[in-house]
Design a protein around this motif. Structure first.
Motif, PDB file in Angstrom:
ATOM      1  N   GLY A 237       0.535  -1.338  -0.371  1.00 35.73           N
ATOM      2  CA  GLY A 237      -0.056   0.214  -0.382  1.00 35.73           C
ATOM      3  C   GLY A 237       0.907   1.229   0.409  1.00 35.73           C
ATOM      4  O   GLY A 237       1.193   1.420   1.265  1.00 35.73           O
ATOM      5  N   ALA A 238       1.610   1.753  -0.963  1.00 27.90           N
ATOM      6  CA  ALA A 238       1.992   2.709  -0.939  1.00 27.90           C
ATOM      7  C   ALA A 238       2.379   3.310  -2.884  1.00 27.90           C
ATOM      8  O   ALA A 238       1.751   2.514  -3.281  1.00 27.90           O
ATOM      9  CB  ALA A 238       3.626   2.495  -1.141  1.00 27.90           C
ATOM     10  N   PRO A 239       2.255   4.368  -2.586  1.00 27.09           N
ATOM     11  CA  PRO A 239       2.225   5.006  -4.076  1.00 27.09           C
ATOM     12  C   PRO A 239       2.851   4.735  -4.926  1.00 27.09           C
ATOM     13  O   PRO A 239       4.804   4.845  -4.453  1.00 27.09           O
ATOM     14  CB  PRO A 239       1.962   7.010  -3.806  1.00 27.09           C
ATOM     15  CG  PRO A 239       2.904   6.530  -2.415  1.00 27.09           C
ATOM     16  CD  PRO A 239       2.773   6.233  -1.701  1.00 27.09           C
ATOM     17  N   SER A 240       3.661   4.680  -6.358  1.00 23.67           N
ATOM     18  CA  SER A 240       4.211   4.697  -7.159  1.00 23.67           C
ATOM     19  C   SER A 240       4.817   6.452  -7.470  1.00 23.67           C
ATOM     20  O   SER A 240       4.287   7.132  -6.772  1.00 23.67           O
ATOM     21  CB  SER A 240       3.742   4.334  -8.829  1.00 23.67           C
ATOM     22  OG  SER A 240       3.164   4.876  -9.038  1.00 23.67           O
ATOM     23  N   LEU A 241       6.257   6.171  -7.549  1.00 23.56           N
ATOM     24  CA  LEU A 241       7.364   7.329  -7.650  1.00 23.56           C
ATOM     25  C   LEU A 241       6.622   8.343  -8.126  1.00 23.56           C
ATOM     26  O   LEU A 241       6.640   9.781  -8.128  1.00 23.56           O
ATOM     27  CB  LEU A 241       8.496   7.178  -7.487  1.00 23.56           C
ATOM     28  CG  LEU A 241       9.392   8.488  -7.565  1.00 23.56           C
ATOM     29  CD1 LEU A 241       9.662   8.637  -6.176  1.00 23.56           C
ATOM     30  CD2 LEU A 241      10.990   7.402  -7.672  1.00 23.56           C
ATOM     31  N   ASP A 242       5.900   7.976  -9.717  1.00 20.03           N
ATOM     32  CA  ASP A 242       5.284   9.270 -10.554  1.00 20.03           C
ATOM     33  C   ASP A 242       4.257  10.110 -10.130  1.00 20.03           C
ATOM     34  O   ASP A 242       3.676  10.989 -10.206  1.00 20.03           O
ATOM     35  CB  ASP A 242       4.755   8.085 -11.804  1.00 20.03           C
ATOM     36  CG  ASP A 242       4.003   7.220 -11.226  1.00 20.03           C
ATOM     37  OD1 ASP A 242       4.254   6.167 -10.579  1.00 20.03           O
ATOM     38  OD2 ASP A 242       2.923   7.211 -11.968  1.00 20.03           O
ATOM     39  N   ILE A 243       4.072   9.589  -8.672  1.00 22.20           N
ATOM     40  CA  ILE A 243       2.507   9.963  -8.555  1.00 22.20           C
ATOM     41  C   ILE A 243       2.977  11.445  -7.110  1.00 22.20           C
ATOM     42  O   ILE A 243       2.141  11.517  -6.425  1.00 22.20           O
ATOM     43  CB  ILE A 243       1.312   9.265  -8.293  1.00 22.20           C
ATOM     44  CG1 ILE A 243       1.385   8.819  -7.111  1.00 22.20           C
ATOM     45  CG2 ILE A 243       0.586   8.840  -9.414  1.00 22.20           C
ATOM     46  CD1 ILE A 243       0.056   7.296  -6.793  1.00 22.20           C
ATOM     47  N   ILE A 244       4.341  11.169  -7.382  1.00 15.86           N
ATOM     48  CA  ILE A 244       4.771  11.897  -5.922  1.00 15.86           C
ATOM     49  C   ILE A 244       5.243  13.106  -6.820  1.00 15.86           C
ATOM     50  O   ILE A 244       6.188  14.158  -7.175  1.00 15.86           O
ATOM     51  CB  ILE A 244       5.431  10.987  -4.998  1.00 15.86           C
ATOM     52  CG1 ILE A 244       5.230   9.794  -4.574  1.00 15.86           C
ATOM     53  CG2 ILE A 244       6.734  12.156  -4.163  1.00 15.86           C
ATOM     54  CD1 ILE A 244       5.843   8.822  -3.836  1.00 15.86           C
ATOM     55  N   ASP A 245       5.179  14.831  -5.763  1.00 17.90           N
ATOM     56  CA  ASP A 245       5.187  15.684  -5.710  1.00 17.90           C
ATOM     57  C   ASP A 245       6.394  16.315  -5.947  1.00 17.90           C
ATOM     58  O   ASP A 245       7.344  16.638  -4.855  1.00 17.90           O
ATOM     59  CB  ASP A 245       3.493  16.567  -5.604  1.00 17.90           C
ATOM     60  CG  ASP A 245       4.508  18.026  -6.528  1.00 17.90           C
ATOM     61  OD1 ASP A 245       5.598  18.350  -6.610  1.00 17.90           O
ATOM     62  OD2 ASP A 245       3.928  18.739  -5.726  1.00 17.90           O
ATOM     63  N   GLN A 246       7.491  15.323  -6.810  1.00 22.43           N
ATOM     64  CA  GLN A 246       9.139  16.097  -5.777  1.00 22.43           C
ATOM     65  C   GLN A 246       9.862  17.455  -5.929  1.00 22.43           C
ATOM     66  O   GLN A 246      10.075  17.466  -4.779  1.00 22.43           O
ATOM     67  CB  GLN A 246       9.692  14.761  -7.177  1.00 22.43           C
ATOM     68  CG  GLN A 246       9.507  13.443  -7.338  1.00 22.43           C
ATOM     69  CD  GLN A 246      10.274  11.858  -7.629  1.00 22.43           C
ATOM     70  OE1 GLN A 246      11.823  12.865  -8.445  1.00 22.43           O
ATOM     71  NE2 GLN A 246       9.936  11.510  -8.956  1.00 22.43           N
TER      72      GLN A 246
ATOM     73  N   PHE B  26      -3.626  -1.659  -5.209  1.00 21.83           N
ATOM     74  CA  PHE B  26      -3.713  -0.593  -7.040  1.00 21.83           C
ATOM     75  C   PHE B  26      -2.715   0.783  -6.767  1.00 21.83           C
ATOM     76  O   PHE B  26      -2.688   1.349  -7.764  1.00 21.83           O
ATOM     77  CB  PHE B  26      -4.467  -0.479  -7.751  1.00 21.83           C
ATOM     78  CG  PHE B  26      -6.411  -0.174  -7.171  1.00 21.83           C
ATOM     79  CD1 PHE B  26      -5.840   1.368  -6.356  1.00 21.83           C
ATOM     80  CD2 PHE B  26      -6.691  -0.700  -5.645  1.00 21.83           C
ATOM     81  CE1 PHE B  26      -7.266   1.977  -6.293  1.00 21.83           C
ATOM     82  CE2 PHE B  26      -7.665  -0.276  -5.199  1.00 21.83           C
ATOM     83  CZ  PHE B  26      -7.865   1.680  -5.053  1.00 21.83           C
ATOM     84  N   SER B  27      -2.355   1.183  -5.941  1.00 17.79           N
ATOM     85  CA  SER B  27      -1.838   2.616  -5.834  1.00 17.79           C
ATOM     86  C   SER B  27       0.151   2.482  -6.103  1.00 17.79           C
ATOM     87  O   SER B  27       0.052   3.383  -6.432  1.00 17.79           O
ATOM     88  CB  SER B  27      -1.418   2.768  -4.259  1.00 17.79           C
ATOM     89  OG  SER B  27      -0.766   2.064  -3.259  1.00 17.79           O
ATOM     90  N   GLY B  28       0.160   0.911  -6.268  1.00 17.94           N
ATOM     91  CA  GLY B  28       1.781   1.515  -6.815  1.00 17.94           C
ATOM     92  C   GLY B  28       2.042   0.893  -8.421  1.00 17.94           C
ATOM     93  O   GLY B  28       3.213   0.727  -8.205  1.00 17.94           O
ATOM     94  N   VAL B  29       1.175   1.019  -9.073  1.00 18.55           N
ATOM     95  CA  VAL B  29       1.751  -0.276 -10.163  1.00 18.55           C
ATOM     96  C   VAL B  29       0.262   0.516 -10.925  1.00 18.55           C
ATOM     97  O   VAL B  29      -0.650   1.011 -11.095  1.00 18.55           O
ATOM     98  CB  VAL B  29       1.036  -1.298 -10.356  1.00 18.55           C
ATOM     99  CG1 VAL B  29       2.065  -2.733 -10.061  1.00 18.55           C
ATOM    100  CG2 VAL B  29      -0.413  -1.742  -9.578  1.00 18.55           C
ATOM    101  N   THR B  30       1.160   0.938 -12.491  1.00 21.61           N
ATOM    102  CA  THR B  30       0.523   1.481 -12.998  1.00 21.61           C
ATOM    103  C   THR B  30      -1.036   0.494 -14.135  1.00 21.61           C
ATOM    104  O   THR B  30      -1.059  -0.535 -13.615  1.00 21.61           O
ATOM    105  CB  THR B  30       1.631   1.962 -14.798  1.00 21.61           C
ATOM    106  OG1 THR B  30       1.892   1.095 -14.554  1.00 21.61           O
ATOM    107  CG2 THR B  30       3.072   2.632 -13.455  1.00 21.61           C
ATOM    108  N   PRO B  31      -1.745   1.407 -15.241  1.00 22.94           N
ATOM    109  CA  PRO B  31      -2.279   0.999 -15.891  1.00 22.94           C
ATOM    110  C   PRO B  31      -2.160  -0.623 -16.407  1.00 22.94           C
ATOM    111  O   PRO B  31      -3.126  -1.484 -16.022  1.00 22.94           O
ATOM    112  CB  PRO B  31      -3.351   1.675 -16.042  1.00 22.94           C
ATOM    113  CG  PRO B  31      -3.311   3.253 -15.586  1.00 22.94           C
ATOM    114  CD  PRO B  31      -1.710   3.446 -15.027  1.00 22.94           C
ATOM    115  N   GLU B  32      -1.163  -0.014 -17.194  1.00 26.78           N
ATOM    116  CA  GLU B  32      -0.607  -1.237 -17.561  1.00 26.78           C
ATOM    117  C   GLU B  32       0.242  -2.083 -17.577  1.00 26.78           C
ATOM    118  O   GLU B  32      -0.504  -3.284 -17.746  1.00 26.78           O
ATOM    119  CB  GLU B  32       0.895  -0.694 -19.115  1.00 26.78           C
ATOM    120  CG  GLU B  32       0.467   0.274 -19.854  1.00 26.78           C
ATOM    121  CD  GLU B  32      -0.005   1.826 -19.160  1.00 26.78           C
ATOM    122  OE1 GLU B  32       0.193   2.541 -18.138  1.00 26.78           O
ATOM    123  OE2 GLU B  32      -0.997   2.493 -19.424  1.00 26.78           O
TER     124      GLU B  32
END
Lengths: 358, 358
Positions: free
Chosen positions: B9-18, B336-342
């Motif tokens: 249960g963690a977000p993927s890096l691409d949805i974090i506002d670095q 489903f938070s850490g994986v892209t739709p693909e």
């Protein structure tokens, strides 16, 4: 009149490398966003764990990086200290350690601290009388609250006692790097041939306290058990903060920061000693070779009575009795880390006025 | 073949506002170096505490900011749950909560979670049978692991039961902000007229997990007691991290970050549902309106057997049984938070292949 505070063991803002911290954050966030922003694991931020392992010459699985060294203490006590366990501490010692051990229901024996460290003869007598402590808590360098340093000879004797009587020697060493005089002594950790030492330190004194980053070094099996407790407590410590610390260390900024801190602390210690000589010539103390604190006794003066009067005169300190199970009626802990030489001079002048008014 | 992980249960890096985090660090370190780099107190970074109090419409002394909400849970359990105490949780529930309560020696009763939240009738029956829990742990929104949301009606009933039977309603709400469909329901905290709710949330899902920043909101007397435990544990939580969080919130960056996360999570949920319809049409689930998780049952399939086979096929999930005291043999938690739709599409294709191979 703004009060002058000799109370808190914390650096003043002027000796914190603010620009270095800003730079470290930028670099850290850019170089490793994945490691910085995601959950880590309870061992801490991996590159920082590696840097610490290398610094202490140990295997990486002997290191656990935590949210400040007090949190590390709490984990270690949770693992090693059960209600009713005998535990040995120094007298005086850090008040929060004392509190935490007593709250865990430990039977705390406080052994006199001498100017060269804990009274090892008395400790040995205690052990030979049959007391079986699970842990002995020792602050080897520039002890809080006394400022004293454990001698090389006593370090060797403690290691031998720990091996012989099978207790954990908890070497609590946050001040190691802030030695401003004399020669560093090897840690007990580095001389431990029997896996009896668990070592703790922190970046509060070399970077800044607000970063809340400490660590444990010890036998791999102990660290593995502490890691389990840490996982259940918070999944992982602060990755953002530890990533900043890592960058600050690996870029060499930390060396410059330590140099700044040492120069400032020596000036502050000198200012304190000089002001005491001038204003309170009867005061008894041993000037420390590093750290934040000096233990000052005023023979014949009730610190209990002095405390509120000093406050009225605009100067504050911590009563010696706060660091002891009993006694310390004539003693104060003077922290010189958060005050400038000018403030120290003025503060001791105020203190002397307060003493004379009693 | 890189494994596709529906485990964490963690977000993927691409949805974090670095970039926003980098900016926030610069601003925070420049605007308030004193508050950021010094020791704070155990209530947390004061401006952030105020921001949270305002957000929830409570007094500032009802808020305590911690190193992640799990640490907040641990403090609260230390205060409220003694060995032998009855505690009520949802079945299924977050595995770490379950573990921590059991390690404290609590007598844990798990009450069925329905698609509109905990079975309040069963809870009421338990209370009327004489069980006196000290605490009930409820994850109201997009529950971990099930993804279900507690209905407005059940929220009202739980509040009434807590008042009548005098237990603390622990509203554990890290997913509140990540609703991507439907209408938000008021928190139980906001409807609590009897000082029975302690509320926890975090910035892990709205900023990033590595920042380890959570908080408690509750009655001032409870918060004061938790504060004491926090002081003894770590003096203060991470000021550097909380100062960054404060700047991220007050600059409005957080709203943009939440918007990004919501869009991404909805896409990922849709991808999961679509792939399941196509690949595993017998799967049973209720699509969540927010959060990170979906509970998926595969009737007639032993998840115990599926688990290693799925791993061989390059797809991983968490077994339903990990979140239950008993049962869950046909259930999985799909994060489903850490994986892209693909990745989700490919992952479910692999999962279906694994199921067919059993």
């Amino acid at each position: 009149m703004a009060p002058i505070l000799f109370t808190r063991g914390a650096p003043s803002l002027d000796i914190i490398d603010q620009e270095g911290l800003r730079d470290a954050a930028q670099q850290a966030f850019t170089k490793d966003p994945g490691g910085t922003f995601a959950y880590g694991t309870s061992v801490g931020y991996v590159p920082l764990r590696e840097w610490i392992a290398e610094k202490h010459g140990v295997d990486v699985n002997q290191v656990l990086v935590t949210n400040g060294s007090m949190q590390a203490d709490a984990f270690l006590f949770e693992l090693l200290v059960s209600p009713g366990d005998d535990v040995v501490v120094e007298a005086p010692t850090y008040d929060r350690t004392l509190l935490n051990l007593r709250q865990r229901g430990a039977k705390v024996t406080a052994i006199d601290l001498q100017t060269d460290g804990i009274d090892v003869d008395a400790f040995q007598t205690l052990l030979e009388s049959g007391t079986r402590p699970s842990l002995a808590h020792i602050i080897p360098n520039f002890q809080n609250p006394a400022g004293y340093t454990l001698s090389a000879e006593k370090r060797a004797r403690l290691l031998a006692l720990a091996a012989q009587h099978d207790f954990v020697l908890f070497e609590d060493d946050p001040y190691y790097e802030v030695r401003f005089e004399g020669t560093p002594l090897p840690t007990m950790l580095s001389q431990d041939e029997n896996n009896r030492v668990v070592y703790a330190s922190s970046f509060s004194k070399t970077m800044c306290p607000g970063i809340r980053c400490g660590y444990l070094v010890g036998p791999a099996d102990v660290i593995a058990k502490v890691q389990k407790i840490a996982t259940n407590t918070y999944i992982s410590p602060n990755m953002v903060a530890q990533s900043i610390v890592n960058e600050f260390c690996r870029s060499g900024r930390i060396d410059q920061s330590v140099a700044t801190v040492r120069v400032a602390l020596r000036e502050r210690k000198d200012a304190l000693v000089n002001a005491l000589k001038r204003e309170l010539p009867d005061a008894v103390y041993t000037a420390p070779q590093g750290g934040y604190f000096m233990w000052v006794e005023l023979p014949g003066v009730s610190i209990e009575k002095l405390f509120p009067v000093a406050k009225e005169h605009g100067v504050e300190f911590v009563k010696g009795s706060d660091f002891l199970l009993e006694g310390g009626d004539n003693a104060m802990r003077m922290a010189f880390s958060g005050v400038t030489p000018e403030q120290i001079d003025e503060g001791i002048t105020r203190l002397a006025t307060a003493v004379r008014s009693l």
